[in-house]
Design a protein around this motif. Structure first.
Motif, short mmCIF file in Angstrom:
data_model
loop_
_atom_site.label_atom_id
_atom_site.label_comp_id
_atom_site.label_asym_id
_atom_site.label_seq_id
_atom_site.Cartn_x
_atom_site.Cartn_y
_atom_site.Cartn_z
N TYR A 116 39.48 20.43 0.80
CA TYR A 116 39.10 21.31 1.92
C TYR A 116 39.10 22.77 1.50
CZ TYR A 116 39.81 24.22 6.04
OH TYR A 116 39.71 25.23 6.96
N ILE A 117 40.13 23.19 0.80
CA ILE A 117 40.24 24.60 0.39
C ILE A 117 39.13 24.96 -0.59
CG2 ILE A 117 41.66 26.29 -0.85
CD1 ILE A 117 44.12 24.87 0.31
N ASN A 118 38.84 24.07 -1.53
CA ASN A 118 37.78 24.34 -2.50
C ASN A 118 36.42 24.52 -1.82
OD1 ASN A 118 36.94 24.64 -5.30
ND2 ASN A 118 35.94 22.66 -5.07
N ILE A 119 36.13 23.66 -0.83
CA ILE A 119 34.87 23.77 -0.10
C ILE A 119 34.84 25.05 0.73
CG2 ILE A 119 33.32 22.69 1.58
CD1 ILE A 119 34.64 20.02 0.85
N THR A 120 35.94 25.35 1.41
CA THR A 120 36.01 26.55 2.25
C THR A 120 35.77 27.80 1.42
OG1 THR A 120 37.53 25.51 3.82
CG2 THR A 120 37.49 27.92 3.77
N LYS A 177 38.94 -1.39 -4.01
CA LYS A 177 38.68 -2.35 -2.93
C LYS A 177 38.22 -1.68 -1.65
CE LYS A 177 39.86 -6.03 -5.28
NZ LYS A 177 38.85 -7.02 -5.68
N SER A 178 38.78 -0.51 -1.34
CA SER A 178 38.40 0.17 -0.08
C SER A 178 38.05 1.62 -0.34
CB SER A 178 39.55 0.07 0.92
OG SER A 178 40.73 0.65 0.38
N ILE A 179 37.45 1.90 -1.49
CA ILE A 179 37.19 3.28 -1.88
C ILE A 179 36.22 3.99 -0.92
CG2 ILE A 179 35.37 2.61 -3.49
CD1 ILE A 179 37.79 5.61 -3.75
N SER A 180 35.22 3.25 -0.40
CA SER A 180 34.27 3.89 0.51
C SER A 180 34.95 4.38 1.77
CB SER A 180 33.14 2.92 0.87
OG SER A 180 32.37 2.59 -0.27
N ALA A 181 35.89 3.56 2.30
CA ALA A 181 36.61 3.95 3.51
C ALA A 181 37.52 5.15 3.24
CB ALA A 181 37.43 2.78 4.04
N VAL A 182 38.25 5.12 2.11
CA VAL A 182 39.15 6.23 1.77
C VAL A 182 38.36 7.49 1.46
CG1 VAL A 182 40.93 7.01 0.16
CG2 VAL A 182 40.90 4.63 0.90
N HIS A 183 37.28 7.34 0.71
CA HIS A 183 36.42 8.49 0.39
C HIS A 183 35.83 9.08 1.67
CE1 HIS A 183 32.63 10.09 -1.90
NE2 HIS A 183 33.52 11.03 -1.72
N GLY A 184 35.43 8.20 2.59
CA GLY A 184 34.90 8.68 3.87
C GLY A 184 35.92 9.50 4.63
N MET A 185 37.17 9.03 4.65
CA MET A 185 38.23 9.78 5.32
C MET A 185 38.41 11.15 4.66
SD MET A 185 39.72 8.45 7.95
CE MET A 185 39.52 6.91 8.85
N CYS A 186 38.32 11.19 3.34
CA CYS A 186 38.50 12.45 2.63
C CYS A 186 37.36 13.42 2.92
CB CYS A 186 38.61 12.19 1.12
SG CYS A 186 39.26 13.58 0.19
N LEU A 187 36.16 12.88 3.14
CA LEU A 187 35.01 13.75 3.43
C LEU A 187 35.12 14.44 4.79
CD1 LEU A 187 31.95 11.75 2.01
CD2 LEU A 187 33.10 13.73 1.03
N SER A 188 36.10 14.03 5.61
CA SER A 188 36.34 14.76 6.86
C SER A 188 36.76 16.20 6.55
CB SER A 188 37.39 14.06 7.71
OG SER A 188 38.65 14.03 7.05
N ALA A 189 37.30 16.42 5.33
CA ALA A 189 37.62 17.78 4.90
C ALA A 189 36.36 18.63 4.80
CB ALA A 189 38.34 17.74 3.54
N TRP A 190 35.27 18.00 4.38
CA TRP A 190 33.97 18.68 4.31
C TRP A 190 33.53 19.09 5.70
CZ3 TRP A 190 29.28 16.06 1.38
CH2 TRP A 190 28.30 17.02 1.11
N ALA A 191 33.76 18.20 6.68
CA ALA A 191 33.39 18.50 8.07
C ALA A 191 34.14 19.72 8.57
CB ALA A 191 33.69 17.30 8.96
N TYR A 246 42.70 29.87 -3.22
CA TYR A 246 42.64 29.19 -4.53
C TYR A 246 44.04 28.99 -5.10
CZ TYR A 246 37.55 29.28 -5.29
OH TYR A 246 36.18 29.05 -5.23
N ILE A 247 44.92 29.98 -4.92
CA ILE A 247 46.30 29.87 -5.41
C ILE A 247 47.02 28.73 -4.69
CG2 ILE A 247 48.55 31.02 -5.49
CD1 ILE A 247 47.01 33.67 -5.95
#
Length: 430
Positions: free
Chosen positions: A231-235, A347-361, A410-411
């Motif tokens: 989230y911080i990197n995208i922000t 096994k569930s990487i798409s679901a976990v990755h999807g949850m992480c992409l909420s940071a992008w939102a 960044y720090i």
């Protein structure tokens, strides 16, 4: 005709077709002013882009399990939603409806972005087991390169139709529909991969699974750490990239040079997606790449701040900083799925990755707005006559303050990468 079962035809090429289409969301700056002028409303028009990014992240979070269970269903949903969003935006421009632009470009197209972004990622990692970083970097680089490819095409279409963006959306919508549908048909997981879950399930099971995924992800300290630094990197990236052109003009560059450097930074963005992820394949712990990204960003941002780079016009330093910010921004995206797979398994990487992409939102709603707020409320605007004779309002103190804020962020992200994310075990999670 049945396609051969190989990683290029079943994973790499369809991933590029999907990501090179949806990545054009970053072309927003090419036609946003024309949309506002054509419909007679410039105030608030940037919310269409913010909503698109928000719905990208949230649809990825909500539909991650759908992607997990049926890759073809999710890629078809992406194709339909993205096409409807593009064509619908053109229709909304024709009838000069701002709410419909928000609906089609922001909401519907955003859902297509989220499902389209997720769909090829796991498939790539399954086909490229020994080079997962290179594989995901290849696709996500397509997302970043889409802007550099589509921008001149879109600009030519705008010129051909006297600045009317509607025909451009109709034409590009048709082109992307074909590209994405072909990618949808080609995309396929390896025949030897057995899913760990059943395909079916109704609405009740959908929300039960969603709740379980949310609890599993956000109940885990490592996931929270990855989410926060992502989230911080995208922000930080959005905050500086959104002010990029103004910063270049502030330090004394011409509009032509600023435009040329815009292409350079776009290439750096795409190159960072591929380069940093491919580099990560050589590290035992993929989190090392994030540490490198944050340390380099801190050094360049700190050097620019300490020398008052924007206010004093230290050109080379500012250019180097924005190239690094773009490369690190792209690299952050391409390394997330492989880092998550190392800690949470495939096994569930798409679901976990999807949850992480909420940071992008969340970052989509805060990054641009943070920088805009600072520039509008700190320091004073000055008039600068550009080389083409036009005038532009600039705020050197405001841009410099944006650097102070991003340096602090960044720090924080660097500390998180060292403290909250443990080293990967010798054997990756299955």
């Amino acid at each position: 005709m049945k396609l051969p079962e190989n990683k290029w035809l079943r994973a790499a090429i369809p991933a590029l077709l999907l990501h090179c289409s949806i990545g054009t969301v970053y072309c927003w700056g090419t036609f946003s002013k024309e949309i506002g002028t054509w419909i007679g409303q410039t105030d608030g028009i940037e919310w269409a882009f913010s909503l698109a990014i928000f719905f990208l992240g949230m649809s990825a979070a909500f539909l991650g399990d759908v992607v997990e269970k049926n890759i073809h269903r999710s890629s078809l949903i992406a194709t339909i939603c993205f096409t409807v969003g593009m064509v619908g935006t053109g229709f909304a421009i024709m009838i000069k409806s701002f709410p419909l632009i928000l609906l089609f470009y922001g909401c519907i197209m955003g859902i297509g972005l989220g499902t389209g972004y997720l769909s090829p990622v796991k498939t790539l990692m399954l086909w490229f087991k020994d080079k997962k970083g290179l594989a995901t970097g290849l696709a996500v680089a397509g997302f970043g390169a889409a802007k550099a490819i589509a921008t001149p095409i879109m600009q030519n279409l705008l010129d051909a139709f006297d600045g009317n963006p509607a025909p451009m959306f109709f034409i590009m919508g048709g082109v992307y529909c074909v590209m994405m549908f072909v990618g949808h048909l080609m995309l396929k997981k390896p025949a030897d991969w057995v899913e760990a879950h059943e395909e079916g399930g109704g609405i009740k099971e959908f929300f039960q699974t969603l709740g379980k995924n949310f609890k599993t992800s956000f109940g885990n300290k490592t996931f929270i750490g990855i989410w926060l630094m992502f989230y911080i990197n995208i922000t930080c990236g959005l905050a500086l990239i959104s002010q990029e052109k103004s910063i270049f003009i502030t330090i004394g560059l011409t509009t032509g040079t600023a435009a040329a450097l815009g292409v350079v930074t776009a290439i750096a963005n795409a190159g960072g997606r591929l380069g940093f992820s491919a580099w990560a394949d050589f590290f035992k712990d993929r989190n090392t790449i994030y540490k490198i990204i944050f340390i380099l960003s801190i050094i360049l941002t700190g050097a620019t701040v300490l020398t008052s780079g924007i206010e004093s016009g230290i050109v080379v330093l500012c250019i180097a900083l924005l190239i690094m910010v773009n490369a690190g921004y792209g690299g952050g995206f391409s390394n997330v799925p492989t880092l998550l797979s190392d800690h949470f398994g495939m096994k569930s990487i798409s679901a976990v990755h999807g949850m992480c992409l909420s940071a992008w939102a969340m970052a989509g709603l805060t990054g641009n707005q943070l920088a805009t707020f600072i520039v509008n409320h700190v320091g004073e605007f000055e008039k600068k006559v550009l080389d083409d004779g036009t005038e532009k309002l600039i705020n050197p103190t405001g841009y410099q303050t944006v650097l102070y804020v991003t340096l602090g962020l960044y720090i924080v992200a660097c500390i998180i990468s060292f403290v909250m994310i443990p080293k990967r075990k010798d054997k990756p999670a299955e």
